[in-house]
Structure formats: structure tokens, C-alpha cells
Design a protein around this motif. Structure first.
Motif, PDB file in Angstrom:
ATOM      1  N   PRO A  21       9.229  -4.833  -4.890  1.00  0.00           N
ATOM      2  CA  PRO A  21       7.862  -4.410  -5.202  1.00  0.00           C
ATOM      3  C   PRO A  21       7.624  -4.374  -6.703  1.00  0.00           C
ATOM      4  CG  PRO A  21       8.871  -2.959  -3.578  1.00  0.00           C
ATOM      5  CD  PRO A  21       9.975  -3.830  -4.107  1.00  0.00           C
ATOM      6  N   GLN A  22       6.477  -4.838  -7.135  1.00  0.00           N
ATOM      7  CA  GLN A  22       6.196  -4.929  -8.565  1.00  0.00           C
ATOM      8  C   GLN A  22       5.644  -3.604  -9.085  1.00  0.00           C
ATOM      9  OE1 GLN A  22       3.830  -8.383  -9.433  1.00  0.00           O
ATOM     10  NE2 GLN A  22       5.424  -9.794  -8.797  1.00  0.00           N
ATOM     11  N   ILE A  23       6.545  -2.645  -9.198  1.00  0.00           N
ATOM     12  CA  ILE A  23       6.182  -1.323  -9.691  1.00  0.00           C
ATOM     13  C   ILE A  23       6.649  -1.152 -11.125  1.00  0.00           C
ATOM     14  CG2 ILE A  23       6.547   1.158  -9.406  1.00  0.00           C
ATOM     15  CD1 ILE A  23       6.604   0.764  -6.463  1.00  0.00           C
ATOM     16  N   ALA A  24       7.960  -1.352 -11.364  1.00  0.00           N
ATOM     17  CA  ALA A  24       8.483  -1.217 -12.728  1.00  0.00           C
ATOM     18  C   ALA A  24       7.840  -2.243 -13.646  1.00  0.00           C
ATOM     19  CB  ALA A  24       9.996  -1.378 -12.729  1.00  0.00           C
ATOM     20  N   SER A  25       7.711  -3.495 -13.183  1.00  0.00           N
ATOM     21  CA  SER A  25       7.138  -4.541 -14.026  1.00  0.00           C
ATOM     22  C   SER A  25       5.676  -4.249 -14.345  1.00  0.00           C
ATOM     23  CB  SER A  25       7.271  -5.909 -13.348  1.00  0.00           C
ATOM     24  OG  SER A  25       6.707  -5.903 -12.056  1.00  0.00           O
ATOM     25  N   GLU A  26       4.951  -3.646 -13.410  1.00  0.00           N
ATOM     26  CA  GLU A  26       3.538  -3.320 -13.662  1.00  0.00           C
ATOM     27  C   GLU A  26       3.424  -2.159 -14.647  1.00  0.00           C
ATOM     28  OE1 GLU A  26      -0.599  -3.664 -13.433  1.00  0.00           O
ATOM     29  OE2 GLU A  26       1.051  -5.024 -12.927  1.00  0.00           O
TER      30      GLU A  26
ATOM     31  N   CYS B  92      12.740   5.380 -10.340  1.00  0.00           N
ATOM     32  CA  CYS B  92      13.525   4.460 -11.178  1.00  0.00           C
ATOM     33  C   CYS B  92      12.608   3.718 -12.145  1.00  0.00           C
ATOM     34  CB  CYS B  92      14.269   3.449 -10.298  1.00  0.00           C
ATOM     35  SG  CYS B  92      15.607   4.146  -9.303  1.00  0.00           S
ATOM     36  N   ALA B  93      11.464   3.258 -11.649  1.00  0.00           N
ATOM     37  CA  ALA B  93      10.514   2.535 -12.498  1.00  0.00           C
ATOM     38  C   ALA B  93      10.004   3.427 -13.624  1.00  0.00           C
ATOM     39  CB  ALA B  93       9.350   2.033 -11.646  1.00  0.00           C
ATOM     40  N   GLU B  94       9.704   4.682 -13.308  1.00  0.00           N
ATOM     41  CA  GLU B  94       9.215   5.613 -14.324  1.00  0.00           C
ATOM     42  C   GLU B  94      10.294   5.895 -15.370  1.00  0.00           C
ATOM     43  OE1 GLU B  94       8.092   8.841 -11.820  1.00  0.00           O
ATOM     44  OE2 GLU B  94       6.036   8.129 -11.554  1.00  0.00           O
TER      45      GLU B  94
ATOM     46  N   GLN C  58       0.825  -1.207   0.000  1.00  0.00           N
ATOM     47  CA  GLN C  58       0.000   0.000   0.000  1.00  0.00           C
ATOM     48  C   GLN C  58       0.857   1.253   0.000  1.00  0.00           C
ATOM     49  OE1 GLN C  58      -2.756   0.155   3.220  1.00  0.00           O
ATOM     50  NE2 GLN C  58      -3.765   2.003   2.506  1.00  0.00           N
ATOM     51  N   ALA C  59       1.939   1.235   0.771  1.00  0.00           N
ATOM     52  CA  ALA C  59       2.814   2.406   0.818  1.00  0.00           C
ATOM     53  C   ALA C  59       3.459   2.668  -0.528  1.00  0.00           C
ATOM     54  CB  ALA C  59       3.891   2.212   1.888  1.00  0.00           C
ATOM     55  N   MET C  60       3.759   1.584  -1.237  1.00  0.00           N
ATOM     56  CA  MET C  60       4.425   1.748  -2.513  1.00  0.00           C
ATOM     57  C   MET C  60       3.490   2.265  -3.580  1.00  0.00           C
ATOM     58  SD  MET C  60       7.548   0.927  -2.123  1.00  0.00           S
ATOM     59  CE  MET C  60       8.072   0.661  -3.802  1.00  0.00           C
ATOM     60  N   THR C  61       2.214   1.886  -3.487  1.00  0.00           N
ATOM     61  CA  THR C  61       1.267   2.320  -4.507  1.00  0.00           C
ATOM     62  C   THR C  61       0.745   3.722  -4.255  1.00  0.00           C
ATOM     63  OG1 THR C  61      -0.497   1.229  -3.275  1.00  0.00           O
ATOM     64  CG2 THR C  61       0.543  -0.022  -5.046  1.00  0.00           C
ATOM     65  N   GLN C  62       0.922   4.219  -3.023  1.00  0.00           N
ATOM     66  CA  GLN C  62       0.476   5.569  -2.710  1.00  0.00           C
ATOM     67  C   GLN C  62       1.598   6.338  -2.025  1.00  0.00           C
ATOM     68  OE1 GLN C  62      -3.039   4.938  -0.318  1.00  0.00           O
ATOM     69  NE2 GLN C  62      -4.351   4.795  -2.102  1.00  0.00           N
TER      70      GLN C  62
ATOM     71  N   ARG D 280       4.240  -3.577 -17.955  1.00  0.00           N
ATOM     72  CA  ARG D 280       3.167  -4.445 -18.453  1.00  0.00           C
ATOM     73  C   ARG D 280       2.104  -3.630 -19.173  1.00  0.00           C
ATOM     74  NH1 ARG D 280      -1.819  -5.891 -17.337  1.00  0.00           N
ATOM     75  NH2 ARG D 280      -1.920  -4.599 -15.463  1.00  0.00           N
ATOM     76  N   LYS D 281       1.705  -2.530 -18.562  1.00  0.00           N
ATOM     77  CA  LYS D 281       0.629  -1.721 -19.131  1.00  0.00           C
ATOM     78  C   LYS D 281       1.088  -0.926 -20.357  1.00  0.00           C
ATOM     79  CE  LYS D 281      -1.885  -1.113 -14.767  1.00  0.00           C
ATOM     80  NZ  LYS D 281      -2.322  -0.122 -13.741  1.00  0.00           N
ATOM     81  N   LYS D 282       2.281  -0.330 -20.259  1.00  0.00           N
ATOM     82  CA  LYS D 282       2.720   0.589 -21.308  1.00  0.00           C
ATOM     83  C   LYS D 282       3.553  -0.069 -22.403  1.00  0.00           C
ATOM     84  CE  LYS D 282       2.715   4.701 -18.362  1.00  0.00           C
ATOM     85  NZ  LYS D 282       3.499   5.864 -17.891  1.00  0.00           N
ATOM     86  N   MET D 283       4.199  -1.203 -22.083  1.00  0.00           N
ATOM     87  CA  MET D 283       5.113  -1.805 -23.041  1.00  0.00           C
ATOM     88  C   MET D 283       4.779  -3.261 -23.364  1.00  0.00           C
ATOM     89  SD  MET D 283       7.240   0.568 -23.859  1.00  0.00           S
ATOM     90  CE  MET D 283       8.415  -0.455 -24.731  1.00  0.00           C
TER      91      MET D 283
END
Length: 242
Positions: free
Chosen positions: A143-148, A75-77, A3-7, A151-154
């Protein structure tokens, strides 16, 4: 943690404005963080080590990114934005080939061009570190931030293009299991070279993958891919003729 990572907290300096101003210090921190997150995972990569690798003091990380979670999201962005720019030419070419060409060589070349973009993005530093970071996410180590984001954009648009190319080459349909299985087979040849971290270099007896070694891997993978694609094409032709 999820939750902390998504917000995350609002950044003191927006990612977009930081990029637009060409903030060298901010980018240096991101580059160092990608490398250490890739080598050690989110949990074990300390902000102190990241700051030292970037040549800044610890408060600089707070100034630009608020906290470790904010830095990881930045980093993910960055990875996602950079890959979008890298893939744009090969994706545009693939769409053009699918629209205007039926020749198998043109279709195979378009597939290989997209694969080459992937290989260039994971084999040579600093891109190898990005592949490791994503690989750790896929393995559940970060945390699955970069991979998510990817997934959506690439991943989804790239997979759609690759499946369309494969189907045309193989005389199948994109939604057929054999088309998808063979695409995963081809992707597996690339995956072997960046995850788990260091595994391929241990087997090869290398300490790093420099430009020459990356070129050797790329040539080998592309040669095998071309051979497989042509073989699958010929098998599809025989099936149609039967």
C-alpha cells in the motif's frame, strides 16, 4: 484494501504519545515490522513473524497497533518523522547557500550534502530496510502509505531544493526539462542500491551492506556526482558565453 488502509481504526495508544513515552516495546515492534515489510512486502509479512522478530507475543501487536494495517501506518509515520529530522540540517544548509552564495563549489557541496543524507538513509541497516519498504510501495507491491507521506512532507520540498541547486550550477532554470532529467539521472545512481531488494548485492557478490561497504558506495556515488555537476556547470558556462 485501499479504503481500509486510508481509514484505519483508532489506535489504542496514539503514535505521538507512544514516541513521547519512549515505549521500547512499541519501537521494537516497528523496527521488526519495517525490516519484514521491506523484505517480504505488506501481504507476505505476517504479524506472527513480526511479533517473533520483535520478541513479543501476537496480542502485543493488537494492543499497540490494533491490526496489521495500523502497524504498517505506524511504520510509515516513523520513517517519515525520522527522515524529516535527518534531512533538516542539509536542507537548511542548501537554503542558506542558495540565498547567500553564487560560488559553484558551494552549490555543488550543498547538493552533495543532501545526496549524502539520502545515501546514509538507504545504504546501512536499519535504513536499508526502510528503503526497501518504500521501494516495494513504488513498485505497487505494498500500500502506498509511506511513499505518499514522504511525497507530501519530504519529496516535494527536497526536489524543489535540488532543482534550484542544479539550475544554479548548470545555468538553467528549475522548470526546464534538462534540469529535471539530470536530477532524475543523479537520483537513479542512489536508487540502484536499494531497489529491487537484494539486486545490487547479488551483482556485487555481497551478503549485506555493512558500514564499510556503505561508505565505499557513498564515496563512489558522490565522486561521480561531483564530476557530473562540474561538467554540467562548465557546459552551461560555455553556452552562456557563446
Amino acid at each position: 484494501m485501499t479504503q481500509a488502509m486510508t481509514q484505519p481504526k483508532r489506535l489504542r495508544r496514539s503514535t505521538a504519545s507512544g514516541y513521547a513515552r519512549g515505549d521500547e516495546t512499541r519501537q521494537r515492534i516497528i523496527d521488526a515490522a519495517i525490516q519484514l515489510f521491506g523484505e517480504h512486502g505488506f501481504k507476505d509479512a505476517s504479524t506472527r513473524d513480526i511479533a517473533a522478530a520483535a520478541g513479543v507475543n501476537a496480542p502485543a501487536l493488537q494492543y499497540y497497533f490494533e491490526n496489521k494495517e495500523g502497524l504498517y501506518k505506524a511504520c510509515a509515520e516513523y520513517i517519515t518523522d525520522d527522515l524529516q529530522a535527518r534531512y533538516a540540517p542539509s536542507m537548511k544548509h542548501a537554503k542558506n547557500v542558495l540565498k547567500n552564495h553564487t560560488d559553484v563549489e558551494a552549490l555543488i557541496d550543498a547538493y552533495l550534502l543532501m545526496q549524502a543524507t539520502t545515501l546514509d538513509s538507504v545504504l546501512v541497516q536499519p535504513h536499508l530496510s526502510r528503503g526497501r519498504l518504500i521501494g516495494r510501495e513504488l513498485a505497487g507491491e505494498s500500500p502506498q502509505i509511506a511513499s505518499e507521506m514522504l511525497r507530501k512532507k519530504m519529496k516535494e520540498p527536497i526536489n524543489k531544493l535540488l532543482l534550484s541547486l542544479l539550475a544554479r550550477i548548470m545555468h538553467t532554470r528549475p522548470n526546464e526539462p534538462i534540469t529535471r532529467i539530470r536530477m532524475l539521472t543523479l537520483k537513479g545512481m542512489v536508487l540502484a542500491f536499494y531497489y529491487p531488494p537484494g539486486a545490487c548485492m547479488e551483482l556485487l557478490g555481497w551478503k549485506e551492506i555493512d558500514a564499510d561497504k556503505g561508505a565505499m558506495i557513498k564515496a563512489s556515488v558522490q565522486e561521480q556526482t561531483r564530476t557530473l555537476l562540474m561538467s554540467w556547470h562548465e557546459a552551461g558556462m560555455r553556452k552562456d558565453a557563446a
